[in-house]
Design a protein around this motif. Structure first.
Motif, short mmCIF file in Angstrom:
data_model
loop_
_atom_site.label_atom_id
_atom_site.label_comp_id
_atom_site.label_asym_id
_atom_site.label_seq_id
_atom_site.Cartn_x
_atom_site.Cartn_y
_atom_site.Cartn_z
N SER A 1 26.48 -39.93 42.94
CA SER A 1 25.44 -40.95 43.09
C SER A 1 25.46 -41.93 41.92
N MET A 2 25.75 -41.43 40.72
CA MET A 2 25.86 -42.33 39.55
C MET A 2 27.03 -43.28 39.71
N ILE B 1 25.03 -35.52 41.79
CA ILE B 1 24.49 -36.45 40.78
C ILE B 1 25.60 -37.36 40.26
N MET C 1 24.84 -29.59 42.96
CA MET C 1 23.89 -30.60 42.46
C MET C 1 24.56 -31.51 41.43
#
Length: 59
Positions: A45-46, A42, A38
């Motif tokens: 994606s950032m 994250i 996860m």
């Protein structure tokens, strides 16, 4: 005739491992694996949103 008992052999010790290996090469629980994945998702994606944002501001 006297019984001859087998002499117990001492257990072999595993080769010494460094503190680093003890921390990083241990078995991870499922929860730890999920949290790791996860976190990576994250972060990716950032980064992707940052790249898209910068690209859209240029034009």
């Amino acid at each position: 005739m006297a019984k001859s008992y087998k002499r117990r052999k001492p257990k072999k010790k595993p080769p010494p491992t460094s503190r680093h290996d003890q921390i990083f090469k241990r078995k991870r629980s499922t929860a730890e694996k999920v949290m790791l994945i996860m976190g990576i998702l994250i972060a990716l994606s950032m980064l992707l949103s940052l790249v898209v944002n910068l690209a859209s501001n240029q034009f």
